[in-house]
Every structure is written in structure tokens, then in C-alpha cells.
Design a protein around this motif. Structure first.
Motif, mmCIF file in Angstrom:
data_model
loop_
_atom_site.group_PDB
_atom_site.id
_atom_site.type_symbol
_atom_site.label_atom_id
_atom_site.label_comp_id
_atom_site.label_asym_id
_atom_site.label_seq_id
_atom_site.Cartn_x
_atom_site.Cartn_y
_atom_site.Cartn_z
ATOM 1 N N PRO A 20 0.830 -1.217 0.000
ATOM 2 C CA PRO A 20 0.000 0.000 0.000
ATOM 3 C C PRO A 20 0.853 1.250 0.000
ATOM 4 C CG PRO A 20 -0.025 -1.061 2.147
ATOM 5 C CD PRO A 20 0.687 -1.993 1.232
ATOM 6 N N GLN A 21 0.581 2.132 -0.915
ATOM 7 C CA GLN A 21 1.303 3.389 -0.979
ATOM 8 C C GLN A 21 0.465 4.391 -1.749
ATOM 9 O OE1 GLN A 21 4.527 3.339 -4.010
ATOM 10 N NE2 GLN A 21 4.233 1.126 -3.946
ATOM 11 N N SER A 22 0.720 5.633 -1.535
ATOM 12 C CA SER A 22 -0.016 6.670 -2.256
ATOM 13 C C SER A 22 0.498 6.753 -3.678
ATOM 14 C CB SER A 22 0.149 8.028 -1.550
ATOM 15 O OG SER A 22 1.515 8.383 -1.512
ATOM 16 N N ILE A 23 -0.361 7.166 -4.567
ATOM 17 C CA ILE A 23 0.003 7.285 -5.980
ATOM 18 C C ILE A 23 0.193 8.757 -6.297
ATOM 19 C CG2 ILE A 23 -0.672 6.689 -8.330
ATOM 20 C CD1 ILE A 23 -0.328 4.291 -6.484
ATOM 21 N N PRO A 24 1.438 9.188 -6.482
ATOM 22 C CA PRO A 24 1.660 10.618 -6.759
ATOM 23 C C PRO A 24 1.135 11.002 -8.123
ATOM 24 C CG PRO A 24 3.676 9.376 -7.065
ATOM 25 C CD PRO A 24 2.693 8.399 -6.513
ATOM 26 N N CYS A 25 0.631 12.201 -8.231
ATOM 27 C CA CYS A 25 0.182 12.723 -9.521
ATOM 28 C C CYS A 25 1.399 13.075 -10.353
ATOM 29 C CB CYS A 25 -0.700 13.958 -9.308
ATOM 30 S SG CYS A 25 -1.306 14.642 -10.852
ATOM 31 N N ILE A 196 -4.766 -9.456 0.264
ATOM 32 C CA ILE A 196 -3.840 -9.876 1.325
ATOM 33 C C ILE A 196 -2.429 -9.386 1.020
ATOM 34 C CG2 ILE A 196 -2.780 -11.879 2.433
ATOM 35 C CD1 ILE A 196 -5.455 -13.359 1.962
ATOM 36 N N LYS A 197 -1.978 -9.541 -0.237
ATOM 37 C CA LYS A 197 -0.640 -9.082 -0.619
ATOM 38 C C LYS A 197 -0.489 -7.573 -0.434
ATOM 39 C CE LYS A 197 0.677 -12.583 -4.040
ATOM 40 N NZ LYS A 197 2.039 -12.842 -3.550
ATOM 41 N N SER A 198 -1.602 -6.858 -0.643
ATOM 42 C CA SER A 198 -1.563 -5.402 -0.527
ATOM 43 C C SER A 198 -1.801 -4.921 0.897
ATOM 44 C CB SER A 198 -2.613 -4.774 -1.451
ATOM 45 O OG SER A 198 -2.461 -5.233 -2.769
ATOM 46 N N ASN A 199 -2.079 -5.873 1.800
ATOM 47 C CA ASN A 199 -2.292 -5.536 3.216
ATOM 48 C C ASN A 199 -3.520 -4.647 3.422
ATOM 49 O OD1 ASN A 199 -1.611 -5.852 5.915
ATOM 50 N ND2 ASN A 199 -0.395 -3.965 5.959
ATOM 51 N N PHE A 205 -13.613 -0.793 4.381
ATOM 52 C CA PHE A 205 -14.320 -0.847 3.103
ATOM 53 C C PHE A 205 -14.087 -2.189 2.412
ATOM 54 C CE2 PHE A 205 -13.719 4.024 2.746
ATOM 55 C CZ PHE A 205 -14.802 4.215 3.592
ATOM 56 N N VAL A 206 -12.821 -2.589 2.367
ATOM 57 C CA VAL A 206 -12.460 -3.835 1.684
ATOM 58 C C VAL A 206 -13.029 -5.032 2.428
ATOM 59 C CG1 VAL A 206 -10.562 -5.222 0.805
ATOM 60 C CG2 VAL A 206 -10.361 -2.727 0.822
ATOM 61 N N GLY A 207 -12.930 -5.012 3.758
ATOM 62 C CA GLY A 207 -13.456 -6.117 4.557
ATOM 63 C C GLY A 207 -14.945 -6.298 4.364
ATOM 64 N N SER A 208 -15.683 -5.195 4.317
ATOM 65 C CA SER A 208 -17.132 -5.275 4.109
ATOM 66 C C SER A 208 -17.453 -5.877 2.743
ATOM 67 C CB SER A 208 -17.759 -3.883 4.227
ATOM 68 O OG SER A 208 -17.577 -3.351 5.522
#
Length: 642
Positions: A20-25, A196-199, A205-208
Motif C-alpha cells: 500500500p502506498q499513495s500514488i503521486p500525480c 492480502i498481498k496489498s495488506n 471498506f475492503v473487509g465489508s
């Protein structure tokens, strides 16, 4: 597509080490806002006022001077007003002035087209982007998923992964909603692996979305496992797991979980209450349904139509049509689903005349009926014995409506004719249908053959059913009933041997009654209830009393070649009789006795209940797998027609 996802999983390096990481513009700020022109306050002001036409005129006047802020305000207002033509003018202005919109504005264009239900234009914008970020991809994936285009959503997700763009929590939550249908579970498991790989598994949101995906695939235990591991729970995740239980018919589990989560401080919304009402309907738990109704009133929720429809359905399935109609009449807005819910309620209670009257009211109010409406009307006519009216309704559908009759509508006509004793006519109707008859249609006719003792057609239909669904024990039992009613005991034995040979297991009869907030379950010849001896004595006492009033046991309901005394003992051990006797023992005079059975109530138990109602002066409500029987003063609401 599944192979592509698997390949990406086997070669994680292709995903640029999924973390998981932010995606810079990638677009520099100098291109997003041209410093030569300050933010266009006039365009923004006009858009804030909602004056989109004036804003577009101002855009035309400014020409090439319009930059980021102006376009952003215009597109935002186009989204708010779902104004596709105005949005197209904004996009055309960008092209005409050779303005190079940044990723953000192109994404806003995608959102605008999606809001206006123009997926083709939205996809063209995405495909034409030289640079895309995770928000752009997710917007388009979400559009496909929300509109039921599962294949397009999953293919686009794979394409996004191939370009090296890393999904975020919103991407995963969105694509999981597309993982349903025939191969939904397979795709869902693959996406779960990426989660899971992306943690992101513990993200709310994802769990729901994960637990909702597993629940819809009937993997409720896996859904519950994900729910229990969530570090934080919100109303969405709690509602998703409750709805999962309710949709699978696990009504007791749904209500128990709701109670548990309420104690833990869970907040509820209208979707939560809708799911709980569905579970209450399944259990015919009127008291619990009323409690939910009280909660809804106290919570001061807006009058959501879907919630009111659930209340109508709950009350009708719990045997209280007065409350159903009260909710229906007090609705400020009704959809065709509201009318259908009320029509189905009347039909299940055998009130065919009320079904027809409500249908006429629906037509007078110019509410357009759908296929479910006609199903409800035909079914209501069938349960009410209104043969001519039912056939007239079917002919109206065939010749006077734009709705093409489906096989279920033909099945209702077969049921209509069969219940009325017109077995030969029903058989001929099946032969003339433009569809191949289903097991449900043959089963309906077989039931009619049992009621009206039509052995030749019954044998033919049974043979067809044994080919279509060889493991359905109900068909063998009905054929046994047909033989037993005519004294053909050798054929009854042969049917049992056939069942044994095919290892077909008959579903045991069960009945339920709720007393003192406890649901008591009874089986045929129940030997486990703590008060079984008192119940047995009560049944014999009732049997003596009602015989004096004219009750004669219907021994044809017993499928064993034994003497009459033994047959009578077998009849008195039926689960619904045990539940009725227990109800008489545990409820004071004046209170109705409500019994629910998983199978169709037999003729003898129906007669038994009528005489008990008359002799004891009690009101009885019996709900079997087909309909309700309201019995008072020795008279049943079904008119002995079911």
C-alpha cells in the motif's frame, strides 16, 4: 481473465511489489494551474449559484482564458445536475482551445459521463488518456460494477494491474462487488489474494466487500471469519454480515447476531432493519418484527420505500394482513414493488377477491404492472379458487400487455386448473405450452393428482419428475399418497424400495411455536421435548372432545398398511398437532395460537385444527410451506381449498 489474474499472482514483481502506498500525480503543478491566469472567480461564482447556462456562456466568452479552476467548477456542476450535453460542451471547449487537461479533470469527465449513464463516452475518455492514476481506473471499474457489467469491470481491473497501477482500498472494494455470478467465487478468491498481498484485508471498506462477496456466494462461514477479524466495524460491515445470514435463510443466526451487535453498540440504518425484517419474516416471528417496527419509528428514519415494503412483507408472512395493509395505505410513495408485496400477501392468505380488487386499484392509479404483479394475481386466483378470473388475467397478459408471459406464469395457470380439480385440462395445457415444463410445473400437477385422486396422470407425472430430480423425496411421497388413497399398498411398498435404492431421504416434518420468547420445535412422534408426556395426554384429551363434536380421523393420510387404531395413533403424533396442544397448554384463553410448519399441512391436521378451534373457542394460525390457514370458530380462511 482468471488466468491473467493468476499469472500476476505468480509473478508479483510484475505488480511492482504490491504494497500500500499513495500514488503521486505525475502531472506537474505548473500544468494543472497556469500561473498566467488567476483562478476564474466569475465562472466559479456562477456554478455555485447553479446557473449552468450562464456559466457556459461565460466560458464561451472567456475562450482560451478558461483554465483549471473554471473547468473544474463547470464539470462539478455538470455532475451535480447530471447535465450530459453541457458536459460535452465543456469537453468540446477544451479540445477547441487546445487545453491539455490534467488527470484530475479527465477523471472528472469520466465521472460526469458515468453519472449521466453514458458508459461508452466515459470509456472513450479513459482510453484516450495518456496518463491514468488509480482514481481514473477505479471510477470506470466502479461504473461497470454498479451497473451489472461484471465482465467489463473485471477485465478493466486486470488491464489496470498490467499497466503497473496499484489498486487502493476503493478499487478493491469496488471490484469485489463484481465478483458474483457463475465464476464470481473464483474471481473473488483471486482478488482476495491480491488484497492480502496489498495488506488491505483489515480495511473496513475492503473487509465489508469481502464478506459481502463470500456471503452472496453462500460461503457464510468465510464471510463471518472476515467479519470477526475486522479491527473496526461500521454499520456497513455489520449490515453486510446480517444480510448475508438472512439471504441464505439462516434467520435465527441473523437475529442472534443483530441482538449481539446491538449490545455492542452497533448503529443501524434502513438496510440493517430491512435485513432483520427479512429474517423475522422467515421465522414468522411477529413479536420480533413488531419490535423492529417500533425501533424504526423511534429512530425517526426517513420513509424509505424499500423499508416500508419490507414491513408489508414481514407482517403478511407473519399472518397479520391488517398491519400490512395499514403500512401500505400510509405510504406517501408506492412503487410497483409495494403493490406486489401487498398482492402476494393477500394471495398467500387465500384472499383471491382482495387480490383482484387491489389489482384493479393499481390499474386505476395507472401503476404499470410487471411480471411479478401478474404472478401475484395468478397465484392469488389459484389459492382462492377463482378459475375464470385467473384465466381472464392470463389472457389479458397474453393479448393486452407488453409483458411476455414467462414459464412461471404458465406454471400458475397449471396450478390454478389443478387445484380446481381440472387435472385433465391442466395436463393438456402443459402439452400446449411454448416452454419445456419444469420440475415445479410437474410438481404442481402431481400435487393436484394427489388431492383429486387421479392415478393415471399422477403416475405419468411422477415418472417425469423422477427423471428431472431423482433426489427430491417429496415426489416419491406424493406418489405414495396417491397409491395409499386408493388402497394400492403394494405400489406404496415399491415406491419406498425405489427411494431406498436411490438413497432418497425424506425431509422430516417439523413445526414451531413461540411461547415466552422461546421457539419450541416439534418433530413427528417427538420424544425429546421436556413436556412430551403432558403434551401426549393433552392430545388424547382433545381427540376425545372433538370426536364428540363430529371429528373423524382421515386415515388416508397414513402411508402404512396397518390397522385403523395404529393409523390414528400415527396421525395424533404429527408435529403440528403436538405444537397446537402445547400452545393450548401454554397460552391463556383469548390469545391466538400461531404454528409454523416446514411442509404442507395434511388434511387430517387441518380438520383437527378446525374442530379444536370450535370446541376450545380458540383462534389458530397455521403457516405451512404454501400458505396461511386462519382458523376461528371451526372455519378456515382457505375455505378448505388449498
Amino acid at each position: 481473465m482468471l488466468r491473467k489474474i493468476t499469472d500476476l499472482l505468480l509473478h508479483p514483481s510484475r505488480l511492482s511489489s504490491l504494497v500500500p502506498q499513495s500514488i503521486p500525480c505525475k502531472t506537474p503543478i505548473s500544468r494543472r494551474i497556469n500561473p498566467q491566469f488567476p483562478p476564474d472567480s466569475s465562472l466559479k461564482a456562477l456554478c455555485i449559484k447553479g446557473s449552468l447556462k450562464e456559466a457556459l456562456l461565460e466560458m464561451a466568452i472567456q475562450g482560451a482564458r478558461v483554465k483549471f479552476d473554471g473547468y473544474d467548477s463547470l464539470l462539478t456542476e455538470c455532475v451535480n445536475q447530471k447535465a450530459i450535453r453541457e458536459g460535452q460542451r465543456v469537453q468540446g471547449h477544451m479540445i477547441k482551445t487546445r487545453y491539455l487537461p490534467p488527470i484530475y479533470l479527465k477523471t472528472r469527465l469520466i465521472v460526469m459521463y458515468v453519472k449521466c449513464d453514458s458508459l461508452e463516452d466515459a470509456r472513450q475518455v479513459l482510453d484516450g488518456m495518456s496518463e491514468r492514476n488509480v482514481v481514473s481506473w477505479t471510477a470506470m471499474i466502479s461504473a461497470y460494477a454498479q451497473r451489472g457489467h461484471r465482465s467489463e469491470a473485471l477485465n478493466l481491473f486486470v488491464h489496470m494491474l498490467e499497466t503497473g497501477t496499484l489498486p487502493n482500498e476503493f478499487t478493491f472494494a469496488t471490484v469485489l462487488t463484481a465478483c458474483n455470478g457463475p465464476f464470481g467465487l473464483e474471481y473473488g478468491r483471486q482478488v482476495h489474494s491480491l488484497v492480502i498481498k496489498s495488506n488491505f484485508e483489515s480495511h473496513i471498506f475492503v473487509g465489508s466487500s469481502l464478506l459481502d462477496m463470500y456471503a452472496k456466494a453462500s460461503r457464510i462461514h468465510e464471510a463471518r471469519g472476515i467479519f470477526d477479524k475486522l479491527p473496526g466495524r461500521d454499520v456497513v460491515s455489520c449490515t453486510a454480515i446480517i444480510a448475508g445470514y438472512a439471504q441464505l435463510g439462516l434467520d435465527e443466526e441473523a437475529l442472534e447476531l443483530f441482538r449481539q451487535l446491538q449490545k455492542e453498540g452497533m448503529s443501524s440504518n434502513y438496510v440493517t432493519y430491512t435485513s432483520v425484517l427479512t429474517a423475522s419474516s422467515g421465522l414468522s416471528a411477529l413479536d420480533y418484527g413488531r419490535q423492529m417496527h417500533n425501533r424504526i419509528i423511534r429512530s425517526e428514519l426517513p420513509s424509505y420505500v424499500v423499508l416500508q415494503n419490507s414491513l408489508i412483507d414481514m407482517y403478511s408472512k407473519c399472518g397479520n394482513l391488517i398491519y400490512s395493509r395499514r403500512v401500505f395505505d400510509n405510504m406517501s410513495e408506492r412503487t410497483v414493488i409495494s403493490w406486489n408485496a401487498m398482492l402476494v400477501g393477500y394471495g398467500k392468505h387465500g384472499l383471491g377477491r382482495q387480490v383482484l380488487e387491489l389489482f384493479e386499484s393499481m390499474r386505476r392509479e395507472e401503476v404499470r404492472p410487471d411480471s411479478v404483479t401478474f404472478m401475484a394475481v395468478l397465484s392469488g386466483c389459484s389459492h382462492g379458487g377463482l378459475v375464470d378470473e385467473g384465466l381472464e388475467t392470463f389472457n389479458m397478459m397474453v393479448h393486452g400487455q407488453d409483458i411476455e408471459p414467462e414459464i412461471e406464469h404458465y406454471g400458475c395457470v397449471v396450478d390454478l386448473l389443478g387445484r380446481a380439480g381440472q387435472v385433465d385440462k391442466a395436463f393438456a395445457f402443459i402439452k400446449q405450452m411454448p416452454f419445456e415444463p419444469t420440475a415445479a410445473i410437474w410438481g404442481s400437477l402431481l400435487g393436484a393428482c394427489r388431492v383429486h385422486a387421479n392415478v393415471p396422470i399422477g403416475e405419468y407425472v411422477a415418472e417425469r419428475l423422477f427423471e428431472i430430480e431423482p433426489q427430491n423425496a417429496g415426489n416419491y411421497v406424493i406418489l405414495s399418497n396417491i397409491y395409499a388413497a386408493t388402497g394400492r399398498w403394494e405400489d406404496v411398498i415399491n415406491v419406498r424400495k425405489l427411494m431406498k435404492k436411490k438413497t432418497v431421504m425424506k425431509e422430516p416434518g417439523q413445526s414451531w411455536i413461540k411461547l415466552d420468547r422461546t421457539v419450541h420445535t416439534f418433530h413427528v412422534r417427538d420424544k425429546f421435548h421436556p413436556k412430551r408426556e403432558e403434551i401426549s395426554a393433552k392430545i388424547w384429551e382433545l381427540s376425545v372432545k372433538i370426536k364428540e363434536a363430529g371429528y373423524i380421523p382421515d386415515l388416508s393420510c397414513v402411508l402404512h398398511d396397518v390397522d385403523d387404531e395404529q393409523k390414528e395413533r400415527i396421525l395424533l403424533s404429527h408435529s403440528e398437532k403436538l405444537a397446537m396442544a402445547f400452545g393450548l397448554m401454554g397460552t391463556p384463553q383469548g390469545f391466538p395460537i400461531r404454528v409454523v410448519k416446514n411442509l404442507r399441512i395434511c388434511v387430517d391436521c387441518h380438520n383437527f385444527a378446525k374442530f379444536v378451534s370450535k370446541v376450545c373457542g380458540r383462534e389458530l394460525s397455521l403457516r405451512d410451506c404454501n400458505r396461511f390457514h386462519h382458523i376461528s370458530g371451526g372455519v378456515c380462511s382457505c375455505g378448505d381449498y388449498w
